[in-house]
Scaffold this motif. Structure first.
Motif: not given
Length: 398
Positions: A312-323
């Motif tokens: 879940a934290l990796m998915v979070w990191g991926a989503a936040w990375g481009a924001l």
């Protein structure tokens, strides 16, 4: 031995390239150092709270206070700087960073720690505003987009390394050593700027009415409200990632690697997003905002399952990375006659949102517990999705 004409041209081209991009590299390194120092407390928050015998919510002031001071410093530094050469202002702000890290590293009371973080916040706001505004002065006009992207690369890299770096150094030598290292980075940043930055005369004296005038555009209001929702949602939760991982029973090494992985996947999505922005900005915003809402809501549910928690934290990191890149791209579409005014408003709102986010998260953690803050963050992202959808629907109707 005589050099051929081709060799002379090659050498001249190399020197010209170095001269063109050295100042950009210095500013990029500066953004890396400032953002690393800004987010450092996230990785050492439990240790600092224990050291000063305070709650983790109280320790979250290490993020809240700099955000507030940066929000004040962003416009204040540029308004007070007037026509002062921007090179001198940047060098002064880096000196403030070094002083703040020194105070934080030797603080024996939490109040001294907050003093150091307050000085840092003033420097952070001013540096960020100038870093985004001076790229047209550093390179030819055709290279400005690349220079701006390079400066943002410093931010992305800091988000990858900043928090895990603090956690790793703290695990080896204690949390004070983390501030010593960032202070040393500040000294190196100061040296690179003294050696490479050209004279940067103020193009215009920024005035209050230019800041107010920028806010008059409807798209500016949409951009800034979205920034508030996005950054409050993220930092009300991200400030407490380390405590979440500690409560899940993970050791320091695993936490460091997890935070590093969080940053790395974010770096990758940032690169991917840059390939199709600004053309697909709306789609990119909705995909990442939706992912953030879902993953934050899921975190408390999977907190007792370490493998699912890490996924879940990796998915979070991926989503936040481009924001952050998406928000910056969206904001740059707002018409502005003064680049410093546009960047100052953007940075001011971001820092207010960071401060509000960490403060909001701290109050929720202290009152309702760690799990509740992640549900609150998910709710903020849901509001952001609704707000942007509604705003864009009205925009399409004219």
């Amino acid at each position: 031995m005589n050099l051929s004409t081709h060799e002379l041209k090659t050498d001249s081209g190399g020197l010209s390239l170095l001269k063109t991009w050295s100042p950009v590299a210095a500013i990029t390194f500066g953004t890396f150092t400032f953002v690393t120092t800004e987010f450092l407390p996230v990785g050492v928050l439990p240790e600092v709270a224990s050291s000063f015998a305070i709650s983790q919510g109280h320790a979250g002031l290490m993020m809240t206070l700099p955000g507030l001071l940066a929000a004040i410093g962003a416009p204040s530094v540029l308004l007070l700087a007037g026509n002062i050469n921007r090179r001198s202002v940047l060098i002064f702000l880096c000196m403030l960073l070094v002083l703040s890290c020194a105070i934080s590293a030797v603080a024996t009371e939490f109040e001294w720690m907050l003093l150091g973080r307050a000085l840092f916040g003033i420097g952070l706001g001013g540096f960020w505003s100038l870093a985004l505004a001076i790229s047209p002065q550093l390179v030819p006009e055709r290279l400005v987009p690349k220079a701006t992207a390079a400066i943002f690369a410093g931010v992305t890299t800091a988000m990858i390394l900043g928090v895990p770096l603090g956690t790793y150094i703290s695990g080896l030598w204690g949390w004070r050593a983390s501030f010593v290292v960032t202070g040393m980075l500040g000294v190196l940043t100061l040296a690179t700027q003294v050696l490479t930055l050209p004279t940067l005369p103020a193009r215009s004296k920024m005035r209050v009415h230019e800041l107010v005038g920028f806010l008059a555009a409807p798209v500016a209001k949409v951009s800034l409200i979205s920034v508030v929702l996005v950054f409050v949602g993220h930092f009300s939760t991200y400030t407490y990632v380390a405590p979440l991982l500690v409560s899940a029973g993970l050791d320091t090494q695993t936490i460091t690697l997890t935070l590093l992985g969080f940053g790395l996947v974010g770096f990758m999505t940032n690169i991917i997003a840059s390939r199709f922005l600004p053309q697909r900005i709306h789609a990119a915003l909705f995909v990442n905002l939706t992912s953030m809402a879902l993953v934050l809501a899921a975190l408390p549910i999977v907190a007792e399952l370490p493998v699912l928690l890490l996924v879940a934290l990796m998915v979070w990191g991926a989503a936040w990375g481009a924001l952050p890149l998406c928000m910056s791209t969206f904001h740059r579409s707002v018409p502005s006659a003064n680049e410093e005014a546009s960047s100052t408003v953007f940075i001011t709102v971001i820092q207010l949102a960071i401060a509000a986010g960490s403060g909001f998260g701290g109050s929720i953690v202290d009152r309702f517990g760690l799990s509740t803050v992640f549900f609150a963050g998910a709710l903020l992202y849901a509001v952001a999705i609704i707000f942007l959808s509604t705003s864009m629907a009205f925009a399409r109707r004219g």
